[in-house]
Design an enzyme around this catalytic site. Structure first.
Site, PDB file in Angstrom:
ATOM      1  N   GLU A  79       0.844  -1.194   0.000  1.00 26.78           N
ATOM      2  CA  GLU A  79       0.000   0.000   0.000  1.00 26.78           C
ATOM      3  C   GLU A  79       0.881   1.246   0.000  1.00 26.78           C
ATOM      4  O   GLU A  79       0.431   2.334   0.325  1.00 26.78           O
ATOM      5  CB  GLU A  79      -0.971  -0.004   1.180  1.00 26.78           C
ATOM      6  CG  GLU A  79      -0.360  -0.198   2.548  1.00 26.78           C
ATOM      7  CD  GLU A  79      -1.418  -0.262   3.643  1.00 26.78           C
ATOM      8  OE1 GLU A  79      -1.971   0.792   3.979  1.00 26.78           O
ATOM      9  OE2 GLU A  79      -1.682  -1.364   4.150  1.00 26.78           O
ATOM     10  N   CYS A 111      -3.314  -3.878   4.507  1.00 31.33           N
ATOM     11  CA  CYS A 111      -2.305  -4.796   5.049  1.00 31.33           C
ATOM     12  C   CYS A 111      -2.555  -6.251   4.690  1.00 31.33           C
ATOM     13  O   CYS A 111      -1.778  -7.131   5.093  1.00 31.33           O
ATOM     14  CB  CYS A 111      -2.242  -4.648   6.568  1.00 31.33           C
ATOM     15  SG  CYS A 111      -1.775  -2.987   7.092  1.00 31.33           S
ATOM     16  N   THR A 152       2.862   4.097  15.776  1.00 32.00           N
ATOM     17  CA  THR A 152       2.625   2.834  15.050  1.00 32.00           C
ATOM     18  C   THR A 152       3.127   2.901  13.611  1.00 32.00           C
ATOM     19  O   THR A 152       2.615   2.229  12.725  1.00 32.00           O
ATOM     20  CB  THR A 152       1.129   2.463  15.070  1.00 32.00           C
ATOM     21  OG1 THR A 152       0.366   3.450  14.371  1.00 32.00           O
ATOM     22  CG2 THR A 152       0.613   2.351  16.489  1.00 32.00           C
ATOM     23  N   HIS A 233      -1.474 -10.229  12.320  1.00 35.04           N
ATOM     24  CA  HIS A 233      -1.020  -8.965  11.744  1.00 35.04           C
ATOM     25  C   HIS A 233      -0.805  -8.014  12.908  1.00 35.04           C
ATOM     26  O   HIS A 233      -1.693  -7.834  13.747  1.00 35.04           O
ATOM     27  CB  HIS A 233      -2.078  -8.414  10.781  1.00 35.04           C
ATOM     28  CG  HIS A 233      -1.866  -6.976  10.440  1.00 35.04           C
ATOM     29  ND1 HIS A 233      -0.692  -6.510   9.885  1.00 35.04           N
ATOM     30  CD2 HIS A 233      -2.669  -5.888  10.593  1.00 35.04           C
ATOM     31  CE1 HIS A 233      -0.786  -5.203   9.706  1.00 35.04           C
ATOM     32  NE2 HIS A 233      -1.962  -4.804  10.127  1.00 35.04           N
ATOM     33  N   LYS A 242      -4.531  -8.335  22.162  1.00 36.42           N
ATOM     34  CA  LYS A 242      -5.969  -8.293  22.429  1.00 36.42           C
ATOM     35  C   LYS A 242      -6.693  -9.410  21.687  1.00 36.42           C
ATOM     36  O   LYS A 242      -7.634 -10.014  22.226  1.00 36.42           O
ATOM     37  CB  LYS A 242      -6.536  -6.929  22.031  1.00 36.42           C
ATOM     38  CG  LYS A 242      -6.073  -5.787  22.920  1.00 36.42           C
ATOM     39  CD  LYS A 242      -6.669  -4.452  22.485  1.00 36.42           C
ATOM     40  CE  LYS A 242      -6.233  -3.332  23.429  1.00 36.42           C
ATOM     41  NZ  LYS A 242      -6.809  -2.013  23.035  1.00 36.42           N
TER      42      LYS A 242
END
Length: 385
Positions: A79, A111, A152, A233, A242
């Site tokens: 991307e 992604c 990030t 990912h 999480k």
């Protein structure tokens, strides 16, 4: 027929910024970045590094070890494309002097791009048993200086050789997919940095994982305890944690401890590099294999997610002797020898990399290997140092 990953190449730029330094510069408790987000360092790409140059370097790691006359497909998932029309794969093909009689193209779904490339390559090899395929994920994650998503960011590439009777991991044909048209992350054509609704994107990621994981385990009659490791990912480490928490809820202590330990091993490289979009899941796979070295025959679960949004859960089994195909010391050296930037230096490099190049402009690099050398009459040039 058994088809899967036979070779893995990995590359990340030679510069990084430390998350403690960045937190202090942003007047944030370092624990928010180190623990709350789960990152230690963030790779920084200067103007001499782009998706193509990183892809060439990642693929160069194994290109001399494969039979080029059997190569039939080259797919580049990204991307961070460098051209609105020409495939990034063609630059790679030229730099590495790959055969002309191969099918090659670029694809995009945030992604999810490298996973889409892998699934395409598996289908290709199954239809052409004597052929192999190279698939690449290469990206620079950019949200902007001092933005909520700044921590990030990252940059890097993973390149894989897909073939029959692979020497690293056999990929099982069964998968579970889930998709929907949503707006959690996107980058309009006139934007150089991505737009993201962070909280919403995390919730969608977790919801999609739950759909895919439950569907896969039910259809394949599997239990969470059947997996040696679950990989994700990882736009940032905490997001994957999480998702893992959902999978291990209610599991026995041994299963819980094992999957948590394997997750930590799989996140090791990501904590040092940051988000590399399409290749993040496969950097986690490489990290698990090189840091933990699970036993051959282990069942590995992989969750791929691309915002917008597309998700897929699939599995693979490690092949006996896969360790011989890896290069942990080389990758450790690559990460350790990077140049640490001050926050001010990082900001300068970042902002400089966003500037448009002149019609003809030379670019220099201080890194070894392939780099983006600039333009000549608006044609991109790549050189090796």
């Amino acid at each position: 027929m058994k088809v899967g990953i036979d070779k893995i190449g990995f590359y990340t730029p030679n510069k990084f910024v430390d998350m403690v330094d960045l937190a202090k510069a942003r007047d944030v408790d370092p624990g928010k970045f180190l623990i709350g987000i789960g990152q230690n360092k963030m790779a920084v790409a200067d103007k001499s590094q782009d998706a193509v140059s990183m892809a060439i370097n990642a693929t160069s790691e194994y290109i001399d070890k494969i039979e080029l006359d059997k190569l039939g497909l080259l797919v580049f998932g990204t991307e961070s494309s460098v051209d609105q029309s020409k495939s990034a794969s063609l630059f790679v093909k030229k730099a590495l002097n790959l055969p002309k009689n191969i099918r090659t193209f670029e694809l995009k779904e945030a992604c999810f791009g490298l996973t889409a490339a892998i699934m395409t390559a598996i289908d290709y090899v199954k239809a052409h048993e004597d052929k192999t395929a190279i698939v690449i994920g290469s990206d620079i994650a950019r949200y902007g200086v001092a933005t909520p998503g700044e921590v990030t960011q990252g940059a890097g590439s993973i390149s894989l050789l897909i073939k029959k009777d692979p020497s690293i991991m056999e990929i099982n044909s069964e998968t579970s997919m889930y998709s929907d048209d949503i707006d959690d992350f996107w980058r309009p054509n006139n934007f150089k940095c991505a737009l993201v609704d962070g909280k919403y994107s995390t919730n969608v990621y977790l919801d999609f994982f739950k759909h895919c994981f439950e569907d896969y385990t039910q259809k394949q009659n599997l239990k969470t305890s059947d997996f040696e490791a679950l990989l994700f990912h990882l736009p940032f480490t905490k997001m994957g944690q999480k998702a893992l928490k959902l999978a291990i809820e209610g599991q026995d202590p041994e299963t819980t401890a094992r999957l948590l330990d394997k997750f930590v091993a799989g996140a090791t490289y990501g904590k040092e590099v940051g988000n590399i979009y399409t290749a993040s899941l496969y950097m986690s796979l490489l990290s698990l294999l090189e840091v933990d070295q699970p036993k051959a025959g282990s069942l590995i679960g992989l969750f791929s997610y691309g915002s917008g949004a597309m998700a897929e859960f699939f599995t693979g089994r490690l092949v006996d002797g896969y360790e011989k195909q890896l290069a942990p010391e080389k990758h450790k050296e690559m990460l350790e020898k990077r140049q640490k930037l001050t926050v001010a230096e990082y900001e300068e490099v970042f902002n400089e990399s966003l500037k448009d190049l002149a019609e003809s402009q030379e670019v220099q690099s201080d890194a070894n290997g392939w780099y983006f050398a600039g333009t000549s009459n608006n044609i991109r040039k790549y050189s090796r140092k």
